[in-house]
Design a protein around this motif. Structure first.
Motif, PDB file in Angstrom:
ATOM      1  N   GLY A   1       0.794  -1.221   0.000  1.00 31.28           N
ATOM      2  CA  GLY A   1       0.000   0.000   0.000  1.00 31.28           C
ATOM      3  C   GLY A   1       0.825   1.269   0.000  1.00 31.28           C
ATOM      4  N   ASN A   2       2.097   1.175  -0.414  1.00 30.57           N
ATOM      5  CA  ASN A   2       2.966   2.354  -0.409  1.00 30.57           C
ATOM      6  C   ASN A   2       2.386   3.512  -1.201  1.00 30.57           C
ATOM      7  N   PHE A   3       1.702   3.191  -2.302  1.00 27.89           N
ATOM      8  CA  PHE A   3       1.159   4.229  -3.173  1.00 27.89           C
ATOM      9  C   PHE A   3      -0.370   4.189  -3.210  1.00 27.89           C
ATOM     10  N   ASN A   4      -0.948   3.627  -2.180  1.00 24.89           N
ATOM     11  CA  ASN A   4      -2.404   3.649  -2.044  1.00 24.89           C
ATOM     12  C   ASN A   4      -2.790   5.013  -1.480  1.00 24.89           C
ATOM     13  N   ARG A   5      -3.203   5.926  -2.354  1.00 24.88           N
ATOM     14  CA  ARG A   5      -3.555   7.287  -1.944  1.00 24.88           C
ATOM     15  C   ARG A   5      -5.053   7.455  -1.741  1.00 24.88           C
ATOM     16  N   THR A   6      -5.825   6.406  -1.990  1.00 20.86           N
ATOM     17  CA  THR A   6      -7.286   6.545  -2.011  1.00 20.86           C
ATOM     18  C   THR A   6      -7.960   6.099  -0.718  1.00 20.86           C
ATOM     19  N   GLY A   7      -7.247   5.351   0.110  1.00 23.31           N
ATOM     20  CA  GLY A   7      -7.863   4.789   1.301  1.00 23.31           C
ATOM     21  C   GLY A   7      -8.605   3.490   1.039  1.00 23.31           C
ATOM     22  N   TYR A   8      -8.470   2.949  -0.179  1.00 23.98           N
ATOM     23  CA  TYR A   8      -9.147   1.691  -0.512  1.00 23.98           C
ATOM     24  C   TYR A   8      -8.620   0.562   0.367  1.00 23.98           C
ATOM     25  N   SER A   9      -9.543  -0.269   0.873  1.00 22.79           N
ATOM     26  CA  SER A   9      -9.154  -1.405   1.695  1.00 22.79           C
ATOM     27  C   SER A   9     -10.225  -2.484   1.577  1.00 22.79           C
ATOM     28  N   ASN A  10      -9.818  -3.640   1.087  1.00 22.18           N
ATOM     29  CA  ASN A  10     -10.737  -4.761   0.918  1.00 22.18           C
ATOM     30  C   ASN A  10     -10.089  -6.016   1.497  1.00 22.18           C
ATOM     31  N   PRO A  11     -10.575  -6.499   2.651  1.00 19.21           N
ATOM     32  CA  PRO A  11      -9.963  -7.681   3.281  1.00 19.21           C
ATOM     33  C   PRO A  11      -9.927  -8.900   2.372  1.00 19.21           C
ATOM     34  N   GLU A  12     -10.920  -9.055   1.513  1.00 21.00           N
ATOM     35  CA  GLU A  12     -10.937 -10.195   0.597  1.00 21.00           C
ATOM     36  C   GLU A  12      -9.774 -10.111  -0.378  1.00 21.00           C
ATOM     37  N   PHE A  13      -9.563  -8.907  -0.938  1.00 24.38           N
ATOM     38  CA  PHE A  13      -8.431  -8.716  -1.843  1.00 24.38           C
ATOM     39  C   PHE A  13      -7.115  -8.993  -1.111  1.00 24.38           C
ATOM     40  N   ASP A  14      -6.954  -8.385   0.061  1.00 24.95           N
ATOM     41  CA  ASP A  14      -5.708  -8.538   0.813  1.00 24.95           C
ATOM     42  C   ASP A  14      -5.398 -10.001   1.098  1.00 24.95           C
ATOM     43  N   LYS A  15      -6.415 -10.766   1.473  1.00 20.20           N
ATOM     44  CA  LYS A  15      -6.211 -12.171   1.811  1.00 20.20           C
ATOM     45  C   LYS A  15      -5.693 -12.964   0.612  1.00 20.20           C
ATOM     46  N   VAL A  16      -6.349 -12.772  -0.529  1.00 21.00           N
ATOM     47  CA  VAL A  16      -5.948 -13.518  -1.730  1.00 21.00           C
ATOM     48  C   VAL A  16      -4.566 -13.065  -2.199  1.00 21.00           C
ATOM     49  N   PHE A  17      -4.346 -11.763  -2.209  1.00 24.48           N
ATOM     50  CA  PHE A  17      -3.073 -11.231  -2.671  1.00 24.48           C
ATOM     51  C   PHE A  17      -1.933 -11.682  -1.760  1.00 24.48           C
ATOM     52  N   ASP A  18      -2.144 -11.582  -0.441  1.00 27.45           N
ATOM     53  CA  ASP A  18      -1.098 -11.981   0.508  1.00 27.45           C
ATOM     54  C   ASP A  18      -0.738 -13.451   0.337  1.00 27.45           C
ATOM     55  N   GLU A  19      -1.743 -14.283   0.084  1.00 25.11           N
ATOM     56  CA  GLU A  19      -1.465 -15.700  -0.144  1.00 25.11           C
ATOM     57  C   GLU A  19      -0.594 -15.873  -1.381  1.00 25.11           C
ATOM     58  N   GLY A  20      -0.863 -15.056  -2.404  1.00 22.62           N
ATOM     59  CA  GLY A  20      -0.052 -15.114  -3.614  1.00 22.62           C
ATOM     60  C   GLY A  20       1.407 -14.770  -3.359  1.00 22.62           C
ATOM     61  N   THR A  21       1.644 -13.764  -2.537  1.00 28.30           N
ATOM     62  CA  THR A  21       3.027 -13.351  -2.269  1.00 28.30           C
ATOM     63  C   THR A  21       3.806 -14.412  -1.507  1.00 28.30           C
ATOM     64  N   GLN A  22       3.095 -15.325  -0.847  1.00 23.13           N
ATOM     65  CA  GLN A  22       3.749 -16.360  -0.052  1.00 23.13           C
ATOM     66  C   GLN A  22       3.718 -17.725  -0.734  1.00 23.13           C
ATOM     67  N   THR A  23       3.358 -17.754  -2.012  1.00 27.51           N
ATOM     68  CA  THR A  23       3.250 -19.007  -2.753  1.00 27.51           C
ATOM     69  C   THR A  23       4.418 -19.140  -3.727  1.00 27.51           C
ATOM     70  N   LEU A  24       5.260 -20.124  -3.518  1.00 32.79           N
ATOM     71  CA  LEU A  24       6.441 -20.292  -4.364  1.00 32.79           C
ATOM     72  C   LEU A  24       6.101 -20.925  -5.711  1.00 32.79           C
ATOM     73  N   ASP A  25       5.063 -21.768  -5.762  1.00 34.83           N
ATOM     74  CA  ASP A  25       4.673 -22.391  -7.023  1.00 34.83           C
ATOM     75  C   ASP A  25       4.162 -21.312  -7.981  1.00 34.83           C
ATOM     76  N   ALA A  26       4.843 -21.147  -9.112  1.00 35.48           N
ATOM     77  CA  ALA A  26       4.550 -20.042 -10.017  1.00 35.48           C
ATOM     78  C   ALA A  26       3.134 -20.099 -10.575  1.00 35.48           C
ATOM     79  N   ASP A  27       2.670 -21.270 -10.953  1.00 38.32           N
ATOM     80  CA  ASP A  27       1.329 -21.385 -11.527  1.00 38.32           C
ATOM     81  C   ASP A  27       0.257 -21.016 -10.506  1.00 38.32           C
ATOM     82  N   GLN A  28       0.425 -21.494  -9.278  1.00 38.07           N
ATOM     83  CA  GLN A  28      -0.557 -21.191  -8.245  1.00 38.07           C
ATOM     84  C   GLN A  28      -0.495 -19.714  -7.861  1.00 38.07           C
TER      85      GLN A  28
END
Length: 523
Positions: free
Chosen positions: A442-469
């Motif tokens: 959120g370094n450049f999140n200037r709008t105040g947008y926050s969606n827990p559903e998005f964060d959950k899915v995205f965070d899981e992606g950042t911690q997934t080593l399998d490229a396809d997943q």
């Protein structure tokens, strides 16, 4: 021969009697924007990075299509789930003659959080927990959890000598005292909003560049930049305006170089409880923030005719955008449809949200960040006027816009963003993730947008080593953010360079960068 060569030839001929070997060939480039500082850790702006990579190298580099390639690191590999090793290139020298070692890279990583600029570079070190020097040419990076995209982030990790010291700031870099890198050119001088003058570094590890001297001349006015090329003041210009493109293309004395780009003009609507600039009806501030209502954001989106933006406003130099990254990038979703233009549906949604007669809103854009930003800004205001809104559009120079945007002073903005690493973590993690200083999102999140559903899915992606997943999770996160209209993409831009015909060899880059050391004289 380039025009600058012909100009230098007069001087060379005058000196031949005394020194027959004197020979110089220079390149003068007219650019829409230059650096705001010579400190490579000062700002994430593309124009900043483009200029300074002539002086400093990055740990990892990218080719003209943004595919990773060795830079100051010849190789990299994960040695466990939270540790990466980077092998540093041997035999590299800084401009002052000292040798590059892993200690310099470690210092550069650790310096980034200590530099306070308008657009912090911590975006590129968000996964770094700690750094250790294994030996002179091995750097070990420990990460905050799994970090499969770490090499992509390090494509913007500029390396400076550890002797620079943490206390060095703009003054030392801008004067040249601290402007020491390992890049193909050495710093000579810089005038803010003027010329950055560089001279070839003959001991460059990748071989000397073609040009003895390079002058990167900032000419923000499009007409003035075009005139500078036609008059012979410069050898090459970037960001040929759409209004001049066809004339240039049909002029046998000129040569144009065109490329798709990674830059997308995105609308950022503030969804804070209290908007920074009031939204009004009949001169009176409305209750609450209309932009928090998804129906209002959808109405703004539906009222945009992207085909008109591309074919009329940009004269064909662009493509409609339906998400924050170009097609083919890691995390781009094929499940997102083409954005529709439907003014009647937009009006119905606005009325359903409680604004049948619209409202008045401020809309602030850049006017020198990328080609067409100011004219697209004005065109959007006119399109929204048809929706019933009164839009106070203002296009500002980036030196004014970006610091104010960082302070979150605007209710709705438009500026360009490019996915410089080629993958979704860079873009969605910076723009639409909930602000999270600990995770570096959120370094450049200037709008105040926050969606827990998005964060959950995205965070899981950042911690997934399998490229396809990981790709699948990023695509899912992209759909969530775009259906939510967290931001509203408009058009992907194309870039045009121009020079005198048959004078230069140029391979256009999708990141829009004009790298003098990748340009050679035409034979």
């Amino acid at each position: 021969m380039t025009k600058s060569f012909l100009r230098s030839a007069v001087t060379a001929l005058a000196l031949m009697a005394a020194a027959p070997s004197v020979y110089a060939e220079d390149l003068i480039i007219g650019l829409r924007a230059g650096p705001d500082s010579i400190d490579p850790h000062w700002s994430t702006l593309g124009s900043q990075a483009e200029a300074l990579r002539h002086i400093y190298d990055t740990l990892v580099d990218v080719d003209d299509k943004l595919q990773l390639k060795p830079g100051l690191a010849v190789s990299w590999e994960p040695i466990d789930e939270t540790t990466w090793d980077f092998k540093i290139r041997e035999g590299v020298k800084f401009h002052d003659g000292t040798d590059l070692t892993a200690e310099d890279v470690k210092f550069s990583i650790e310096r980034i959080p200590e530099v306070t600029g308008p657009m912090p570079m911590t975006l590129y070190t968000k996964y770094v927990d700690s750094v250790e020097v294994v030996d002179d040419y091995t750097l070990r990076v420990h990460t905050k959890g799994k970090a499969p995209a770490l090499p992509n982030d390090f494509t913007r990790l500029f390396v400076v000598p550890s002797e620079t010291g943490m206390e060095a700031r703009n003054e030392e870099f801008n004067s040249g005292e601290a402007a020491i890198g390992t890049g193909p050119y050495k710093f000579v001088s810089w005038q803010p909003k003027g010329d950055l003058v560089l001279e070839r570094f003959d001991d460059y590890w990748n071989g000397p560049a073609a040009w003895d001297k390079v002058v990167r001349r900032e000419i923000p006015d499009d007409a003035a930049r075009v005139a500078a090329l036609r008059s012979g003041e410069v050898d090459l210009i970037n960001y040929v305006p759409a209004s001049d493109y066809l004339a240039f293309k049909n002029d046998s004395d000129l040569e144009t170089f065109v490329s798709d780009s990674i830059y997308i003009l995105n609308i950022a609507p503030s969804v804070k409880d209290e908007e920074p600039q009031p939204i009004t009806v009949n001169g009176e501030p409305v209750d609450g923030n209309p932009l928090q209502d998804l129906r209002v954001r959808k109405a703004l989106d539906l009222a945009i005719n992207r085909d008109v933006l591309v074919n009329v406003v940009l004269e064909g130099l662009g493509k409609p955008a339906n998400q924050l990254m170009p097609e083919g990038f890691f995390g781009y979703s094929d499940d997102l449809p083409t954005r529709e233009y439907d003014l009647e549906q937009a009006k119905a949604l606005l009325a359903e949200a409680g604004y049948p007669d619209g409202f008045e809103i401020d809309f602030t854009c850049t006017n020198n960040r990328v080609p067409g930003d100011a004219v697209v800004c004005e065109a959007l205001a006119q399109m929204w006027a048809r929706l019933g809104l009164k839009v106070n559009a203002q296009a500002l120079n980036g030196t004014v816009f970006f610091p104010a945007a960082a302070r979150e002073e605007y209710t709705m903005t438009m500026s360009a963003w490019g996915t410089l690493t080629g993958e979704a973590a860079y873009t969605y993690g910076a723009l639409t993730h909930t602000k999270d200083a600990e995770k570096g999102f959120g370094n450049f999140n200037r709008t105040g947008y926050s969606n827990p559903e998005f964060d959950k899915v995205f965070d899981e992606g950042t911690q997934t080593l399998d490229a396809d997943q990981r790709k699948k999770l990023y695509e899912e996160a992209s759909v969530i953010a775009m259906e939510d209209r967290a931001m509203i993409p408009t058009v992907i831009l194309q870039t045009v360079w121009a020079a005198d015909a048959d004078t230069l060899n140029i391979t256009p880059r999708v990141d829009q960068e004009t790298r003098a050391y990748e340009i050679t004289p035409a034979e």
